[in-house]
Structures are given as C-alpha cells and as structure tokens.
Design a protein around this motif. Structure first.
Motif, mmCIF file in Angstrom:
data_model
loop_
_atom_site.group_PDB
_atom_site.id
_atom_site.type_symbol
_atom_site.label_atom_id
_atom_site.label_comp_id
_atom_site.label_asym_id
_atom_site.label_seq_id
_atom_site.Cartn_x
_atom_site.Cartn_y
_atom_site.Cartn_z
ATOM 1 N N PRO A 75 0.819 13.733 20.435
ATOM 2 C CA PRO A 75 1.440 14.491 19.336
ATOM 3 C C PRO A 75 0.876 15.904 19.251
ATOM 4 N N ASP A 76 1.712 16.839 18.842
ATOM 5 C CA ASP A 76 1.287 18.237 18.702
ATOM 6 C C ASP A 76 0.632 18.432 17.335
ATOM 7 N N ASP A 126 -7.790 10.034 20.383
ATOM 8 C CA ASP A 126 -7.643 9.764 21.822
ATOM 9 C C ASP A 126 -6.351 10.319 22.402
ATOM 10 N N ASP A 127 -5.678 11.197 21.692
ATOM 11 C CA ASP A 127 -4.383 11.700 22.145
ATOM 12 C C ASP A 127 -4.488 12.457 23.460
ATOM 13 N N ASP A 128 -3.477 12.282 24.292
ATOM 14 C CA ASP A 128 -3.366 13.031 25.538
ATOM 15 C C ASP A 128 -2.976 14.471 25.215
ATOM 16 N N ALA A 129 -3.630 15.417 25.870
ATOM 17 C CA ALA A 129 -3.388 16.833 25.576
ATOM 18 C C ALA A 129 -1.964 17.262 25.900
ATOM 19 N N ALA A 160 1.905 14.378 12.846
ATOM 20 C CA ALA A 160 0.637 14.048 12.196
ATOM 21 C C ALA A 160 0.464 12.544 12.015
ATOM 22 N N VAL A 161 1.533 11.841 11.658
ATOM 23 C CA VAL A 161 1.404 10.400 11.411
ATOM 24 C C VAL A 161 1.111 9.631 12.696
ATOM 25 N N GLN A 162 1.364 10.256 13.857
ATOM 26 C CA GLN A 162 1.121 9.590 15.141
ATOM 27 C C GLN A 162 -0.191 10.028 15.801
ATOM 28 N N GLY A 210 5.688 5.556 19.643
ATOM 29 C CA GLY A 210 5.787 6.416 18.479
ATOM 30 C C GLY A 210 5.666 5.672 17.168
ATOM 31 N N PHE A 211 6.637 5.869 16.297
ATOM 32 C CA PHE A 211 6.613 5.274 14.968
ATOM 33 C C PHE A 211 6.585 3.749 15.021
#
Length: 307
Positions: free
Chosen positions: A225-226, A218-221, A212-214, A272-273
């Motif tokens: 992040p899930d 625009d996230d790639d499917a 969630a924090v990431q 990531g983080f």
C-alpha cells in the motif's frame, strides 16, 4: 524539564504546596512564557512571508525560521501529551486564543488556493503545508472547541489527507486521519457542505484511506500500500470514515467508491480488504464489491469488476 515537573507532587505535600502545581506553578508559568515567545516568533515569520512577492503563504517551502519555530511548537505539544494534569488542553486553548491557530489556518487557506485546489496533491512535496497540518492536528487533538474552530478549512485538510503517501511520516498520517475523523464526528454538517462542491477531495481522501487500512510494517516497497504503517486505532478510524462516506449516498458515495475500488484487492491483487484481520475492513470490502457489481460504471475498466 518544565513539562516534566507539571502535575507532580507527593501525598505529604501541604495544601499550599499543592496549589503551586500544574500550570500555576513556577514551571507552568515558565512554560507559558516560552509558548508566548514561540508564538511571537511565529507571527513575526508569518508577517515576513506575507510581505514577500510571489507565493507568500502559499509557497510549497516555508522560510527556515518559520519551520524552526514550528518544530519547537510541535516538540512542546508532543511532550505535553506525556505529562499529568490537563497540560495539553491548556496549551491548545492558549494557541487558539493567542491567534496561532488562526494564523495556521490562514496558511492552509493560501496553500489550498496555490497548491491544492483542482490539483493532485503530494503532501510530501509540500513540506510547509505538511508541517502546518501536523501542528494543527496536535492543537486540535481531543479538543472539540478547536475542531469546530478549524472546520472552515475542512477542504484543505481533506486535500492534505488525500495527499498522504508512503513518503510521509506515519505519525503525521495518523494525526491527519484523527483530525478528519474528529471533524467528521463533531462538524459533519459543515464538512459536508464544503466537500459537496469539491467532491473530488473525497475520492482522493478515500483512495489514501483505502491504502492506510491495508498498511503494515512488512509492506513491500513496490507492491505494498502507498501508505506508511499506521496504528490499529488509525486503521479503525479510516475504516469507519470510509463506511460513513458510503452511507451518505449520492455524489459523496460515488466519489468514495471510486477512490476505494482500485485498491479493493490490494496493489498486488492478492487479497486486500478481503484478507484483512479487521472485521470492519472486510465488511467494507464486501460492500464496495457489491456496489461495483451493481454499477459497473464506477470502475474505469469493466474487467476490474470480474477481478
């Protein structure tokens, strides 16, 4: 329409006129009558589900009648957030005193026993539990008394959080994060007592929170992040929860670390983080990385420590 009318008034209204505003107004009384009707309908549907053979309240899918009434209650609670006066607080108090909140907790208890305890949870596949958790979160939103009331079902709520993924609506994930955040802040001792004996729930919740924090729109499917895109406030709550879990030490810390480590550099391994715009998330990444280097047994593959 009743909700929109609550709390309205003009400075020119007389004192007697003003007394008819809010929940004591005609519209307020009609709203309470409607909530009472929905509550009775929900209790009727719950009694019917209890009487069925098989899984009953623990069924992954609830009856269509129950789901329809629950949707109406969700709609009212969402609209109550948009009006003046303490309308939402009044509705939350009513739903606690008339037994609806207790009934929802009974369903969560049954869901825990049938679909969550000792299992990997996919909340999207448990539509009944998903909607019950969603409405429970709304009833507890900003209400410390109701948060304390539901703390006995902390395990099922943590399991539901660990079952969130990109298929679940973002608004539901945000409300569930806020609910767990509220429980952690107001009922930490009781929550810790419950999760200590089922600490795998902490690992799975930490795994989702690290997604969630990431998250972003625009996230790639495939490689993103899930988690659905969530608000900045939700990300901040998720990061603070993870930091607090690590601060507990012992089994809770170890479980939280295991949940976070695999997502430290993101699913695509490109930041990531460490590339987050939030300082708390970057700090969290550094803390987790240091723990992984100090204790390589936390990761399944020693090569991950190098990465």
């Amino acid at each position: 329409l009743a909700l929109r009318s609550l709390g309205r008034g003009t400075p020119s209204q007389s004192r007697s006129g003003m007394e008819d505003l809010g929940m004591d107004s005609q519209h307020g009384r009609k709203l309470m009558e409607y909530i009472a009707f929905i509550s009775e309908s929900l209790q009727h549907e719950i009694c019917n589900m209890k009487g069925r053979h098989g899984t009953g309240l623990g069924s992954p899918k609830m009856s269509s009648g129950f789901m329809a009434q629950l949707s109406k209650l969700e709609y009212i609670l969402l609209k109550a957030q948009e009006v003046e006066e303490d309308v939402l607080e009044s509705l939350q108090a009513l739903l606690q005193t008339n037994g609806i909140l207790r009934s929802l907790l009974n369903i969560l208890e049954a869901q825990w026993k049938m679909n969550m305890e000792g299992k990997f949870v996919d909340l999207y596949k448990l539509q009944g539990a998903l909607e019950v958790v969603n409405v429970t979160a709304l009833i507890c939103q900003g209400n410390e008394a109701n948060l304390r009331f539901v703390s006995s079902e902390a395990l099922s709520l943590w399991a539901a959080l660990g079952g969130c993924n990109c298929k679940v609506r973002g608004a539901v994930c945000e409300r569930l994060v806020a609910l767990i955040f509220g429980l952690w802040n107001h009922c930490r001792h009781q929550t810790l007592e419950l999760v200590q004996s089922n600490s795998v729930m902490v690992e799975r919740a930490a795994f989702y929170l690290s997604q969630a924090v990431q998250s972003s729109p625009d996230d790639d499917a495939v490689f993103g992040p899930d988690s659905p895109a969530v608000s900045l406030a939700c990300k901040e709550q998720a990061a603070l929860l993870l930091l607090d879990l690590l601060a507990q030490g012992g089994r809770i810390k170890r479980r939280a670390l295991r949940g976070i480590i695999s997502q430290l550099a993101g699913r695509n391994g490109l930041g990531g983080f460490f590339q987050s715009s939030q300082a708390a998330v970057r700090t969290l990444g550094e803390l987790v990385a240091k723990n992984a280097v100090d204790d390589p047994q936390l990761v399944d593959d020693p090569q991950e420590v190098t990465h």
